[in-house]
Design an enzyme around this catalytic site. Sequence first.
Site, PDB file in Angstrom:
ATOM      1  N   CYS A   1       0.820  -1.216   0.000  1.00  0.00           N
ATOM      2  CA  CYS A   1       0.000   0.000   0.000  1.00  0.00           C
ATOM      3  C   CYS A   1       0.849   1.259   0.000  1.00  0.00           C
ATOM      4  O   CYS A   1       0.323   2.361   0.107  1.00  0.00           O
ATOM      5  CB  CYS A   1      -0.966  -0.014   1.173  1.00  0.00           C
ATOM      6  SG  CYS A   1      -0.195  -0.293   2.772  1.00  0.00           S
TER       7      CYS A   1
ATOM      8  N   GLU B   1       2.795   2.665   2.144  1.00  0.00           N
ATOM      9  CA  GLU B   1       2.835   3.481   3.347  1.00  0.00           C
ATOM     10  C   GLU B   1       4.214   3.457   3.999  1.00  0.00           C
ATOM     11  O   GLU B   1       4.462   4.186   4.947  1.00  0.00           O
ATOM     12  CB  GLU B   1       1.796   2.989   4.358  1.00  0.00           C
ATOM     13  CG  GLU B   1       0.368   3.232   3.907  1.00  0.00           C
ATOM     14  CD  GLU B   1      -0.638   2.622   4.866  1.00  0.00           C
ATOM     15  OE1 GLU B   1      -0.418   1.478   5.298  1.00  0.00           O
ATOM     16  OE2 GLU B   1      -1.629   3.287   5.174  1.00  0.00           O
TER      17      GLU B   1
END
Length: 204
Positions: free
Chosen positions: A9, A11
């Site tokens: 993702c 992040e």
Amino acid sequence: HRAAGGNPCLEQTLESYELCCLVETFPYNHDSLKDYKKTLKYAYLYAKTVTLGKTHWPETNRVMLRNRRIGCSVSGIAQFISEPNGIHKLRTWLDIGYEHIQLSALGDIDAKELADMIHSEDLHVCATHVGFDRLQDELDTVVEEHRLWGCKNIAVGSMPRPYWDMEGGFSKFAEDASEVALNLQAAGMTFSYHNHHTELIHVG
């Protein structure tokens, strides 16, 4: 340090063999900045403690112990800014430690208006999550939005449900996603995929 990519993702940047170690916080569930700071403190300590755990892979253990890298994210933004004076309050709270953000689940907001908000707060968009249908049908618009935001890293949050249900869906999605990735590469952007449990299902 030695980062060669990101987790699915985007992040957190990662070195080869490194595991992502993410902790999520919800400012909306706090009554005061003091209370939220306390949560951030324990979120940081918890995530750092998790990095000490051992896996079955010596290469991963070696990298994890050396880096002990974590990611601390903020969720529930829509609920937080829906309160009176919420956007100003959020800016104040996040000024204590966030300069790089990921954009996900944006809802109905004008891309230029969002760009103005990002730049007025001296924030840097490191990555986004974009619906796969938009990447197929509105790629030029998506690219232009990301240029407004100063972001070149685009991720898909999950494989769309129709691919799950069709015969040969995994292969079809890989083919379609590869085409999107090549088009984004030509525009000077990267493409990432956020995997979930479905990719671990045995097929065939």
